[in-house]
Design a protein around this motif. Structure first.
Motif, short mmCIF file in Angstrom:
data_model
loop_
_atom_site.label_atom_id
_atom_site.label_comp_id
_atom_site.label_asym_id
_atom_site.label_seq_id
_atom_site.Cartn_x
_atom_site.Cartn_y
_atom_site.Cartn_z
N UNK B 186 0.81 -1.33 -0.15
CA UNK B 186 0.05 -0.18 -0.05
C UNK B 186 0.74 1.40 -0.04
N UNK B 187 2.31 1.01 0.12
CA UNK B 187 3.11 2.16 0.09
C UNK B 187 3.49 2.72 -1.43
N UNK B 188 3.82 3.95 -1.55
CA UNK B 188 4.35 4.56 -2.76
C UNK B 188 5.83 4.61 -2.79
N UNK B 189 6.39 4.54 -4.10
CA UNK B 189 7.61 4.88 -4.45
C UNK B 189 7.58 6.27 -5.05
N UNK B 190 8.45 7.14 -4.80
CA UNK B 190 8.41 8.54 -5.19
C UNK B 190 9.56 8.80 -6.03
N UNK B 191 9.39 8.78 -7.21
CA UNK B 191 10.66 9.10 -8.19
C UNK B 191 11.05 10.51 -8.37
N UNK B 192 12.25 10.95 -8.45
CA UNK B 192 12.61 12.36 -8.56
C UNK B 192 13.74 12.38 -9.48
N UNK B 214 3.54 3.96 -8.14
CA UNK B 214 4.73 5.04 -8.30
C UNK B 214 4.51 6.43 -8.59
N UNK B 215 4.91 7.15 -8.03
CA UNK B 215 4.76 8.67 -8.22
C UNK B 215 5.77 9.42 -8.47
#
Lengths: 224, 224
Positions: B186-192, B214-215
């Motif tokens: 249920x958790x996000x990976x945030x890509x930058x 994936x955000x």
């Protein structure tokens, strides 16, 4: 995926395969009412439907019309709600909005085309081979195209540059990014399968600069 | 990325490079008050800071302490708010929660370690080479590890199986999925970022069965 052990929920072994199906009541236990012998019923999800006979609780059996096509009825628990919920749960789509999906010649894909049309939504339907185009186009979608790295250019041309607010991906690999390239900034790609056998790929150009997100849909999560 | 033309916003050409920086006021125009000659100021983002002299509106210049390290000050507009906002905008983290990031030896990575610690959060810090471990560990994170396909096993061991509720990815490729494998469902990976030069990869096993999303994070979106 259940048989290879890759599915998200696995039965205790030994187990019989088959998640979906219909049957006819062969015999009702004592005290069961409303389920006559011969009644067509929807079987509970995950009940091992690759069987000639299944023992189930009467309360878990949903009576269905006895005269409908059992092949159609047998798919009621998984593909149609998957297509419907993916259209409803991620983006608040309005009549006239556009959706793009790949694997459009799949079971879910066919339901999605027709459910979207019922809601007044337009669909771009992507397949992986030219020979699948005619069958998909016959189902009533607006645009049918073969996948490729230039998909977004051909989609833009075919839709007149329409905003596309939802991507539905059952392929994975670079096919995921091809859908992402077609979407309006800020929209999600919802993945529900990996027919390519590859992880979903999405470029930071889409994720970071265009705020395209990758989400997953699994019907079993809705059930639990 | 601006120079190669791959950044999300590109200046009109001809243009001078440099998005961030500080300067000292060389000369104030007529009617400008509160900015004496010699005052250290933060330059507006995207003002072409690879220059000896910049012409800017007085209202866009933020006065800073004259006696602080200009190298530190010059980074104030991008890396620290990027680290802070990624910790705040995606998951409602509570004291004692765990976060995992890769490229932990980057500028953003260093700020993230210290900002997380200030908030009482624990960090798992992932780097791509053994020689980067000591420097990162010295910054005060809880766990520092070298990336690899078995990252989730080593993370589980090092954290005692703690829930990890946010992944921060600047690498892309299979490194994205390595973080996803470490997260609580249920958790996000945030890509930058995409230091690997590869699109982010995430397996449907994580996306579909474990509801890992994936955000993307882009500071410029916050500015606009």
């Amino acid at each position: 995926l259940t048989l290879t052990g890759d599915y998200g929920i696995l039965p205790e072994l030994p187990a019989v395969g088959g998640n979906e199906g219909v049957g006819r009541v062969a015999e009702a236990g004592d005290g069961v009412s409303g389920l006559d012998q011969g009644q067509t019923v929807l079987l509970p999800v995950g009940s091992g439907t690759w069987s000639s006979h299944v023992l189930a609780e009467a309360k878990d059996l949903v009576p269905l019309p006895n005269d409908a096509d059992p092949k159609q009825l047998s798919m009621m628990t998984i593909n149609p709600p998957t297509a419907l919920l993916m259209l409803q749960e991620f983006v608040d789509l309005k009549e006239g909005d556009w959706v793009i999906q790949n694997a459009a010649n799949s079971g879910v894909g066919g339901y999605l085309i027709r459910l979207a049309a019922q809601k007044g939504l337009h669909t771009v339907n992507v397949v992986r081979r030219e020979s699948a185009v005619a069958g998909v186009a016959a189902q009533g979608g607006d645009v049918t195209l073969v996948d490729g790295p230039d998909l977004h250019k051909r989609v833009k041309e075919a839709t007149g540059g329409a905003d596309i607010r939802l991507g539905i991906d059952a392929v994975g690999g670079d096919a995921t990014d091809h859908l992402a390239n077609c979407l309006t900034a800020g929209s999600p790609v919802v993945n529900y399968g990996m027919m390519s056998g590859q992880p979903c790929q999405m470029s930071p150009a889409n994720v970071v600069f265009r705020d395209i997100s990758l989400r997953g849909f699994w019907l079993s999560r809705g059930f639990s």
